[in-house]
Enzyme design. Structure first.
Site, PDB file in Angstrom:
ATOM      1  N   ALA A 295      39.626  43.073  42.884  1.00  0.00           N
ATOM      2  CA  ALA A 295      39.054  43.908  43.929  1.00  0.00           C
ATOM      3  C   ALA A 295      39.533  43.398  45.270  1.00  0.00           C
ATOM      4  O   ALA A 295      39.628  42.181  45.484  1.00  0.00           O
ATOM      5  CB  ALA A 295      37.526  43.885  43.867  1.00  0.00           C
ATOM      6  N   CYS A 296      39.828  44.301  46.186  1.00  0.00           N
ATOM      7  CA  CYS A 296      40.270  43.870  47.509  1.00  0.00           C
ATOM      8  C   CYS A 296      39.154  43.168  48.264  1.00  0.00           C
ATOM      9  O   CYS A 296      39.413  42.450  49.230  1.00  0.00           O
ATOM     10  CB  CYS A 296      40.795  45.054  48.303  1.00  0.00           C
ATOM     11  SG  CYS A 296      39.654  46.431  48.444  1.00  0.00           S
TER      12      CYS A 296
END
Length: 495
Positions: A295-296
């Site tokens: 996930a960013c």
């Protein structure tokens, strides 16, 4: 799908262009495999070409005026019906997502539910999103603004949130009267192609003009490039790597298009001396190891007060040790990496950390066992002993990784937290609200959390980063997500 003699058959998906399902002009497809078990082919999808992309863009351009002139409540009704059909297929969509991307079934179910809610949210917003009225300085005059759609919106979406991210780009674009051309990732396109089945049914029920929604699969070079450069595309929204995002930003701005990019990050969590260490370990492990770190907004840098470092590291290692790794659809604590290249990249970073002198507190390799032989599995990993300028403390690992550093004063903690070129999500775990307020004021990140993980987002508030994490143009989600896809016309009406 099941054949006549009971054998499992791989479903082939076509592109959705100009109101119909179409095979690529290339006649070629690619396989989407299950990263938990690469012997399973989840689906075959179209290996689309530049000609396919251009055809989709031309279809969107032809439908532009008709969709712009469709009343907002009617656009909302189309989105609402889409959401309802998605909701009815929620379990199927979640399992598909888990099989093709590797998320645990619980994570996939949560993401699917989020996508459903996004369509419902923008269905309602389509009814009341307009301009504003102002008091004129002259008598006998109406002064107001009107928000009009940009036109054709080009959307390029990543593999790590393959239903939520296309949804939060597409739904506001459609709600505000834009037509769309969307390129899905090659690694995990199947779940959103099933969303398109829902949209196609809804479009037929609501007499949506052909060409309003167009979705393709294929490579970035063949399909993504025309979306960025074609004269008929008015706005481009991209989520993905910084390297590709910077290139797209340059190409789009050179062509005088509106551009929005959301890229990578290197997100910190600060753990203060008065934090509840067990709570802090729960927060960090969830942010670092959840969705396999893909996930960013994932936590990768943990900045811990020196007085609680040993206790915190022990607690975090305990959570890593107790994380059950397994096939996504079996709903373990953590699924696989999404692809072989992603696995190799993460393992390379673990080796780099060790080469640069890190202490591997836990993990750092693939797990042992026959059940992992056909998948892209990796251990949740905790390292310590590195300075802020170490490679793995500056570059995005994008895997289940937590690098621990220490600090002695809050000024130092904030300085360390800001000591990266990115700026998406940051958090602090503390019982001292004055320290929390200082952190909120001084941190250079677009999302700031107190006593929460860096991951996890509300859909009705703005989302976006600072510095190298974003184009810093428009935010996604909430009302700001609609603002990006519209332009303001100011009207002076004297009577």
């Amino acid at each position: 799908m099941v054949g006549s003699e009971g054998e499992v058959m791989t479903q082939t998906f076509e592109n959705y262009v100009d109101g119909e399902w179409r095979a690529s002009e290339t006649g070629e497809t690619f396989e989407v495999v299950n990263p938990s078990d690469t012997t399973e082919v989840v689906a075959e999808c179209q290996q689309s070409s530049e000609a396919d992309a251009n055809g989709a863009i031309e279809a969107a351009a032809a439908a532009r005026d008709a969709w712009k002139n469709t009343p907002g409540p009617d656009r909302g009704a189309f989105l609402r019906t889409t959401a309802k059909k998605m909701d009815e297929r929620r379990d199927e969509l979640a399992e598909t997502l888990s099989r093709e991307e590797g998320k645990t079934l619980s994570e996939a179910t949560g993401e699917t539910g989020r996508a459903v809610d996004i369509f419902y949210y923008y269905a309602e917003r389509a009814m009341d999103y307009a301009g504003e009225s102002y008091n004129p300085s002259a008598q006998g005059q109406n002064l107001y603004t009107v928000r009009e759609p940009m036109g054709v919106a080009g959307l390029i979406t990543p593999w790590n949130y393959p239903i939520a991210i296309p949804a939060w780009k597409m739904a506001p674009a459609l709600a505000t009267g834009n037509t769309v051309v969307c390129k899905l990732s090659k690694e995990a396109p199947t779940v959103y192609l099933k969303v398109m089945e829902c949209m196609a049914e809804a479009a037929e029920e609501h007499d949506v003009p052909d060409g309003v929604v167009n979705v393709l699969t294929g490579s970035g070079e063949e399909v993504g490039q025309p979306i960025v450069t074609h004269d008929e595309v008015d706005a481009v929204s991209f989520t993905g790597s910084r390297q590709v995002g910077d290139m797209i930003y340059e190409q789009a701005t050179d062509a005088h298009k509106r551009i929005q990019t959301e890229l990578g990050s290197k997100n910190p969590t600060v753990v203060t001396e008065n934090a509840d260490v067990e709570q802090a370990a729960d927060i960090v492990s969830g942010g670092a190891f959840g969705v396999t770190g893909q996930a960013c907004t994932a936590t990768e840098r943990v900045i811990v007060h020196e007085s609680v470092e040993e206790e915190f590291v022990d607690a975090l290692v305990e959570r890593a040790e107790n994380t059950e790794i397994g096939h996504g659809v079996e709903d373990p604590g953590m699924g696989p990496k999404a692809s072989e290249s992603e696995l190799e990249n993460t393992l390379d970073y673990f080796q780099t950390a060790e080469d640069e002198g890190a202490t591997i507190e836990y993990g750092g390799d693939e797990p042992d066992g026959e059940e992992y032989e056909d998948g892209y599995f990796v251990q949740p990993t905790v390292v310590s002993g590195l300075d802020s300028d170490a490679t793995v403390m500056q570059e995005e690992v994008f895997g289940p990784f937590a690098g621990v550093m220490t600090y002695s004063e809050i000024d130092e903690a904030i300085e360390l937290a800001n000591d990266v070129e990115y700026g998406l999500a940051a958090s602090i775990v503390t019982d001292d609200h004055s320290q929390a307020n200082r952190f909120v004021d001084e941190i250079d990140f677009g999302i700031v959390k107190v006593n929460e993980a860096t991951t996890g987002l509300e859909l009705h508030v703005p989302f976006g980063g600072m510095n190298a994490s974003s184009s810093e143009t428009y935010r996604e989600q909430g009302e700001e997500g609609m603002d990006y896809f519209t332009i303001i016309k100011t009207v002076y009406d004297s009577y």
